[in-house]
Write a protein that holds these residues in place. Structure first.
Motif, mmCIF file in Angstrom:
data_model
loop_
_atom_site.group_PDB
_atom_site.id
_atom_site.type_symbol
_atom_site.label_atom_id
_atom_site.label_comp_id
_atom_site.label_asym_id
_atom_site.label_seq_id
_atom_site.Cartn_x
_atom_site.Cartn_y
_atom_site.Cartn_z
ATOM 1 N N UNK A 245 12.614 37.857 4.989
ATOM 2 C CA UNK A 245 11.267 37.803 5.539
ATOM 3 C C UNK A 245 10.392 36.745 4.897
ATOM 4 N N UNK A 246 10.765 36.312 3.712
ATOM 5 C CA UNK A 246 9.980 35.276 3.034
ATOM 6 C C UNK A 246 9.999 33.957 3.801
ATOM 7 N N UNK A 247 11.008 33.770 4.651
ATOM 8 C CA UNK A 247 11.102 32.523 5.415
ATOM 9 C C UNK A 247 9.938 32.362 6.376
ATOM 10 N N UNK A 248 9.281 33.458 6.709
ATOM 11 C CA UNK A 248 8.153 33.408 7.634
ATOM 12 C C UNK A 248 6.831 33.112 6.923
ATOM 13 N N UNK A 249 6.874 33.082 5.600
ATOM 14 C CA UNK A 249 5.658 32.899 4.805
ATOM 15 C C UNK A 249 5.612 31.464 4.274
ATOM 16 N N UNK A 250 4.512 30.760 4.448
ATOM 17 C CA UNK A 250 4.410 29.394 3.895
ATOM 18 C C UNK A 250 4.656 29.389 2.387
ATOM 19 N N UNK A 251 5.345 28.380 1.912
ATOM 20 C CA UNK A 251 5.703 28.316 0.495
ATOM 21 C C UNK A 251 4.506 28.403 -0.448
ATOM 22 N N UNK A 253 1.849 30.074 -0.259
ATOM 23 C CA UNK A 253 1.460 31.483 -0.382
ATOM 24 C C UNK A 253 2.466 32.226 -1.259
ATOM 25 N N UNK A 254 3.758 31.903 -1.100
ATOM 26 C CA UNK A 254 4.782 32.515 -1.947
ATOM 27 C C UNK A 254 4.558 32.141 -3.411
ATOM 28 N N UNK A 255 4.175 30.888 -3.663
ATOM 29 C CA UNK A 255 3.942 30.456 -5.044
ATOM 30 C C UNK A 255 2.786 31.242 -5.675
ATOM 31 N N UNK A 256 1.712 31.405 -4.922
ATOM 32 C CA UNK A 256 0.586 32.181 -5.442
ATOM 33 C C UNK A 256 0.982 33.643 -5.657
ATOM 34 N N UNK A 257 1.779 34.188 -4.730
ATOM 35 C CA UNK A 257 2.240 35.562 -4.883
ATOM 36 C C UNK A 257 3.135 35.732 -6.099
ATOM 37 N N UNK A 258 3.989 34.746 -6.341
ATOM 38 C CA UNK A 258 4.849 34.784 -7.519
ATOM 39 C C UNK A 258 4.019 34.735 -8.796
ATOM 40 N N UNK A 259 3.024 33.872 -8.814
ATOM 41 C CA UNK A 259 2.148 33.774 -9.983
ATOM 42 C C UNK A 259 1.449 35.101 -10.245
#
Length: 354
Positions: A245-251, A253-259
């Motif tokens: 499902x992460x493929x549907x999320x812009x990178x 946003x994923x970086x901020x979520x990881x942080x």
């Protein structure tokens, strides 16, 4: 109109902050190197493994949040049940973990094993199939570190547990204080990433470096910029359904979520060892499947480490489930993989004696 300008200003501020904070280096040039894949067809046992994974997903599909995580942890702890294990498993309280000692091994020879589980699951118990086999093929006592997991603890708490276990292992065996004669650091998936970052930490802090390292399908890079992170979602039966499902999320946003979740930037080499210096590291063997999401993470790490002068081998199996080694008796491919590790360690020792 004022609201539009305010929103636009906020968006521009977020974009600027994203590129300033993360400053992600483009590593796509590392994808040019070609790594051979073993010529074989997955065994019948692999279909049995895939069936078990489907049953697990079905059992957990209605669970959410903490209940789902607890179910995953409980399931992982049963993975080694029923397997043919020959080692003694001895609990150790400080540092927390367990010794895995196959009959007749030389306990001056030691393996630090760091289990996988996305930094949120897994334990020494869940990976006994692997640690039991490691003790036998390495003729060594294995210490499986029980590092602290997210979300109860911070990501860096687990990192520090691994670092402490490594420092301790150099001078302590299962019978007490005794200097190690041969040391291997090994791990799978998330633990494989911890393994690779630990090598750089030991180098940078002047500790005795491991004689060899083994990383089974390591993550290596939390930025998720490697092509297989998205391209192999349909062919990865373990990671695909969980992280696809992460493929549907812009990178960004994923970086901020990881942080936010890790309290560490995805570009930090502690979390993404690919992003740090890979020079002057011990001989390292990496295993990966050509159908898994983390394939290009392994390829990129091997390519960069080799370009910086470190000895890193990448051996790739066709069509295997992520970290197939843990399915032991069910998969002849697991036995092939452990024999490959045994040969690698023997070659390392032969090279040191020359």
């Amino acid at each position: 109109m004022d609201i539009i300008w305010i929103v636009l200003a906020i968006v521009l501020l977020i974009v600027a902050a994203t590129f300033f904070l993360f400053r992600i280096e483009d590593l796509s040039h590392l994808d040019d190197r070609d790594y051979p894949v073993r010529k074989s067809t997955p065994s019948e046992g692999h279909q049995q493994v895939l069936g078990q994974l489907r049953e697990l997903r079905e059992a957990a599909k209605d669970l959410k949040g903490k209940a789902r995580l607890m179910a995953l942890r409980q399931h992982m702890d049963t993975l080694s049940e029923g397997m043919e294990l020959v080692s003694e498993f001895r609990h150790n309280e400080d540092p927390r973990g367990e010794w895995v000692i196959a009959p007749g091994v030389d306990t001056r020879r030691r393996v630090l094993y760091i289990h996988g589980g996305a930094w949120a699951a897994g334990s020494p118990r869940s990976h006994r199939t692997i640690t039991d086999r490691f003790s036998r093929i390495a003729n060594a006592a294995v210490f499986a570190v029980d590092y602290r997991l997210m979300p109860e603890y911070r990501f860096m708490d687990g990192v520090r547990d691994c670092q402490r276990a490594y420092s301790w292992l150099l001078d302590h065996g299962p019978e007490g204080r005794e200097r190690a004669s041969f040391v291997v650091v090994a791990g799978d998936s998330a633990g494989g990433s911890h393994t690779l970052s630990l090598l750089a930490w030991a180098r940078d802090n002047g500790l005795r470096q491991a004689d060899a390292a083994v990383a089974l399908a390591p993550s290596t890079d939390l930025t998720l910029t490697a092509p297989s992170n998205r391209n192999n979602i349909p062919t990865d039966p373990l990671l695909g359904p969980v992280f696809g499902g992460l493929a549907k999320i812009p990178l960004p946003i994923i970086w901020w979520g990881t942080l936010a979740a890790f309290r560490v930037s995805p570009t930090n080499p502690v979390a993404s060892p690919l992003r740090g210096s890979l020079a002057n590291l011990p001989p390292t063997l990496i295993h990966a499947s050509d159908t898994e999401m983390l394939l290009d993470n392994a390829r990129r790490y091997a390519a960069k480490a080799q370009s910086e002068g470190s000895v890193v081998e990448l051996h790739t199996w066709p069509g295997m489930v992520h970290v197939w080694h843990i399915f032991g008796d069910m998969l002849p491919e697991a036995e092939e993989a452990f024999e490959d590790i045994r040969e690698f360690l023997a070659d390392v020792e032969a090279g040191k004696s020359e």
